[in-house]
Scaffold this active site. Structure first.
Site, PDB file in Angstrom:
ATOM      1  N   LYS A   9     -27.635  13.339  -0.906  1.00  0.00           N
ATOM      2  CA  LYS A   9     -27.382  12.029  -0.327  1.00  0.00           C
ATOM      3  C   LYS A   9     -26.034  12.014   0.426  1.00  0.00           C
ATOM      4  O   LYS A   9     -25.223  12.943   0.284  1.00  0.00           O
ATOM      5  CB  LYS A   9     -27.399  10.979  -1.447  1.00  0.00           C
ATOM      6  CG  LYS A   9     -28.780  10.828  -2.118  1.00  0.00           C
ATOM      7  CD  LYS A   9     -28.760   9.724  -3.184  1.00  0.00           C
ATOM      8  CE  LYS A   9     -30.138   9.505  -3.782  1.00  0.00           C
ATOM      9  NZ  LYS A   9     -30.145   8.358  -4.741  1.00  0.00           N
ATOM     10  N   TYR A  49     -38.554   4.621   0.137  1.00  0.00           N
ATOM     11  CA  TYR A  49     -38.215   3.805  -1.038  1.00  0.00           C
ATOM     12  C   TYR A  49     -39.104   2.577  -1.160  1.00  0.00           C
ATOM     13  O   TYR A  49     -38.689   1.579  -1.762  1.00  0.00           O
ATOM     14  CB  TYR A  49     -36.735   3.395  -0.972  1.00  0.00           C
ATOM     15  CG  TYR A  49     -35.758   4.492  -1.370  1.00  0.00           C
ATOM     16  CD1 TYR A  49     -35.871   5.164  -2.601  1.00  0.00           C
ATOM     17  CD2 TYR A  49     -34.694   4.845  -0.544  1.00  0.00           C
ATOM     18  CE1 TYR A  49     -34.963   6.165  -2.973  1.00  0.00           C
ATOM     19  CE2 TYR A  49     -33.784   5.841  -0.920  1.00  0.00           C
ATOM     20  CZ  TYR A  49     -33.930   6.489  -2.131  1.00  0.00           C
ATOM     21  OH  TYR A  49     -33.020   7.468  -2.507  1.00  0.00           O
ATOM     22  N   ASN A 112     -25.306   8.511  -6.388  1.00  0.00           N
ATOM     23  CA  ASN A 112     -25.622   9.495  -7.429  1.00  0.00           C
ATOM     24  C   ASN A 112     -26.056  10.843  -6.856  1.00  0.00           C
ATOM     25  O   ASN A 112     -26.785  11.599  -7.498  1.00  0.00           O
ATOM     26  CB  ASN A 112     -26.649   8.926  -8.402  1.00  0.00           C
ATOM     27  CG  ASN A 112     -27.937   8.567  -7.706  1.00  0.00           C
ATOM     28  OD1 ASN A 112     -28.081   8.736  -6.497  1.00  0.00           O
ATOM     29  ND2 ASN A 112     -28.889   8.082  -8.466  1.00  0.00           N
ATOM     30  N   HIS A 115     -31.501  12.942  -4.532  1.00  0.00           N
ATOM     31  CA  HIS A 115     -32.841  12.425  -4.808  1.00  0.00           C
ATOM     32  C   HIS A 115     -33.748  13.598  -5.122  1.00  0.00           C
ATOM     33  O   HIS A 115     -33.628  14.661  -4.504  1.00  0.00           O
ATOM     34  CB  HIS A 115     -33.396  11.689  -3.576  1.00  0.00           C
ATOM     35  CG  HIS A 115     -34.878  11.451  -3.668  1.00  0.00           C
ATOM     36  ND1 HIS A 115     -35.411  10.378  -4.344  1.00  0.00           N
ATOM     37  CD2 HIS A 115     -35.937  12.194  -3.239  1.00  0.00           C
ATOM     38  CE1 HIS A 115     -36.738  10.452  -4.299  1.00  0.00           C
ATOM     39  NE2 HIS A 115     -37.078  11.550  -3.633  1.00  0.00           N
ATOM     40  N   GLU A 126     -43.599  12.643  -0.037  1.00  0.00           N
ATOM     41  CA  GLU A 126     -42.227  12.719   0.488  1.00  0.00           C
ATOM     42  C   GLU A 126     -42.036  13.947   1.379  1.00  0.00           C
ATOM     43  O   GLU A 126     -41.363  13.866   2.411  1.00  0.00           O
ATOM     44  CB  GLU A 126     -41.234  12.727  -0.678  1.00  0.00           C
ATOM     45  CG  GLU A 126     -41.221  11.394  -1.422  1.00  0.00           C
ATOM     46  CD  GLU A 126     -40.407  11.405  -2.710  1.00  0.00           C
ATOM     47  OE1 GLU A 126     -39.816  12.458  -3.043  1.00  0.00           O
ATOM     48  OE2 GLU A 126     -40.353  10.352  -3.387  1.00  0.00           O
TER      49      GLU A 126
HETATM   50  P1  IDP Z   1     -33.991   8.206  -9.426  1.00  0.00           P
HETATM   51  O1  IDP Z   1     -33.238   8.532  -8.145  1.00  0.00           O
HETATM   52  O2  IDP Z   1     -33.297   8.769 -10.638  1.00  0.00           O
HETATM   53  O3  IDP Z   1     -35.456   8.560  -9.359  1.00  0.00           O
HETATM   54  P2  IDP Z   1     -34.781   5.417  -9.042  1.00  0.00           P
HETATM   55  O4  IDP Z   1     -34.990   4.448 -10.159  1.00  0.00           O
HETATM   56  O5  IDP Z   1     -35.999   5.943  -8.338  1.00  0.00           O
HETATM   57  O6  IDP Z   1     -33.868   6.619  -9.605  1.00  0.00           O
HETATM   58  O7  IDP Z   1     -33.816   4.711  -7.983  1.00  0.00           O
HETATM   59  C1  IDP Z   1     -33.663   5.211  -6.679  1.00  0.00           C
HETATM   60  C2  IDP Z   1     -32.195   5.173  -6.309  1.00  0.00           C
HETATM   61  O8  IDP Z   1     -31.771   3.810  -6.216  1.00  0.00           O
HETATM   62  C3  IDP Z   1     -31.260   5.785  -7.344  1.00  0.00           C
HETATM   63  O9  IDP Z   1     -31.165   7.191  -7.217  1.00  0.00           O
HETATM   64  C4  IDP Z   1     -29.946   5.091  -7.038  1.00  0.00           C
HETATM   65  O10 IDP Z   1     -29.292   5.660  -5.905  1.00  0.00           O
HETATM   66  C5  IDP Z   1     -30.421   3.697  -6.667  1.00  0.00           C
HETATM   67  N1  IDP Z   1     -30.413   2.776  -7.816  1.00  0.00           N
HETATM   68  C6  IDP Z   1     -31.326   2.681  -8.804  1.00  0.00           C
HETATM   69  N2  IDP Z   1     -31.028   1.708  -9.686  1.00  0.00           N
HETATM   70  C7  IDP Z   1     -29.882   1.139  -9.227  1.00  0.00           C
HETATM   71  C8  IDP Z   1     -29.054   0.068  -9.705  1.00  0.00           C
HETATM   72  O11 IDP Z   1     -29.319  -0.576 -10.718  1.00  0.00           O
HETATM   73  N3  IDP Z   1     -27.936  -0.211  -8.965  1.00  0.00           N
HETATM   74  C9  IDP Z   1     -27.607   0.477  -7.835  1.00  0.00           C
HETATM   75  N4  IDP Z   1     -28.375   1.467  -7.354  1.00  0.00           N
HETATM   76  C10 IDP Z   1     -29.490   1.824  -8.035  1.00  0.00           C
HETATM   77 MG    MG Z   2     -37.008   7.771  -8.148  1.00  0.00          MG
END
Ligand code: IDP
Ligand code: MG
Length: 154
Positions: A9, A49, A112, A115, A126
């Site tokens: 990212k 997304y 984070n 992805h 994807e």
């Molecule tokens: P993942 O990346 O671990 O699969 P997902 O639930 O699919 O997690 O969420 C997609 C992305 O959205 C996350 O990687 C993160 O960057 C962002 N995200 C998810 N939940 C939150 C939140 O509660 N606050 C801010 N960003 C979030």
């Molecule tokens: Mg995810």
């Protein structure tokens, strides 16, 4: 053999972590079969997304992901989806275990670093979204003779 879609990212790229993150996957025995460095536009991110469209963090997520370039990878290996998700760690850096990418390099919830596809269906969708068919390269790494034995590949 399975394929998965990985995105380093914007925070990972801006922080100069591309090499270290890709190195972890190479060290583990995953094979790069596709690689693109690009800025993502909002319409592609809306598709990527789409499952999160109604979530409160969605708008901020699309803004963050489109702000700066990313490295998109297609990786191949036995159980690649599960292996990569384990290496990534829990979604939020501050919850992710040390030893994982998110656990070692970050503390944020949205920033984070990475992805990774979460199922075979998501991986297929994807990879199709980010790569044309002719951008996926079939090749045989010489070292794989010593990464997988016949039982792993059965
Ligand atoms: P993942 O990346 O671990 O699969 P997902 O639930 O699919 O997690 O969420 C997609 C992305 O959205 C996350 O990687 C993160 O960057 C962002 N995200 C998810 N939940 C939150 C939140 O509660 N606050 C801010 N960003 C979030
Ligand atoms: Mg995810």
């Amino acid at each position: 053999m399975e394929r998965t879609l990985i995105i380093i990212k914007p925070d990972g790229v801006q922080r100069g972590l591309i090499g270290r993150i890709v190195g972890r996957f190479e060290d583990k025995g995953l094979k790069v079969v596709g690689c693109r460095f690009r800025k993502l536009d909002e319409s592609l991110l809306a598709e990527h997304y789409s499952a999160h469209k109604e979530r409160p963090f969605y708008k901020g997520l699309v803004r963050f992901m489109s702000e700066s370039p990313v490295l998109v990878l297609a990786l191949e290996g036995v159980d690649a989806i599960k292996v990569c998700r384990k290496m990534m760690g829990a979604t939020f850096g501050r919850d992710a275990e040390p030893g994982t990418i998110r656990g070692d390099f970050g503390v944020s919830r949205s920033y984070n670093l990475i992805h990774g596809s979460d199922s075979p269906e998501a991986a297929e969708r994807e990879i199709g979204l980010f790569f044309d068919a002719d951008e996926i390269v079939e090749w045989q790494p010489a070292a794989h003779r010593w990464v997988y034995d016949a039982e792993d590949l059965a």
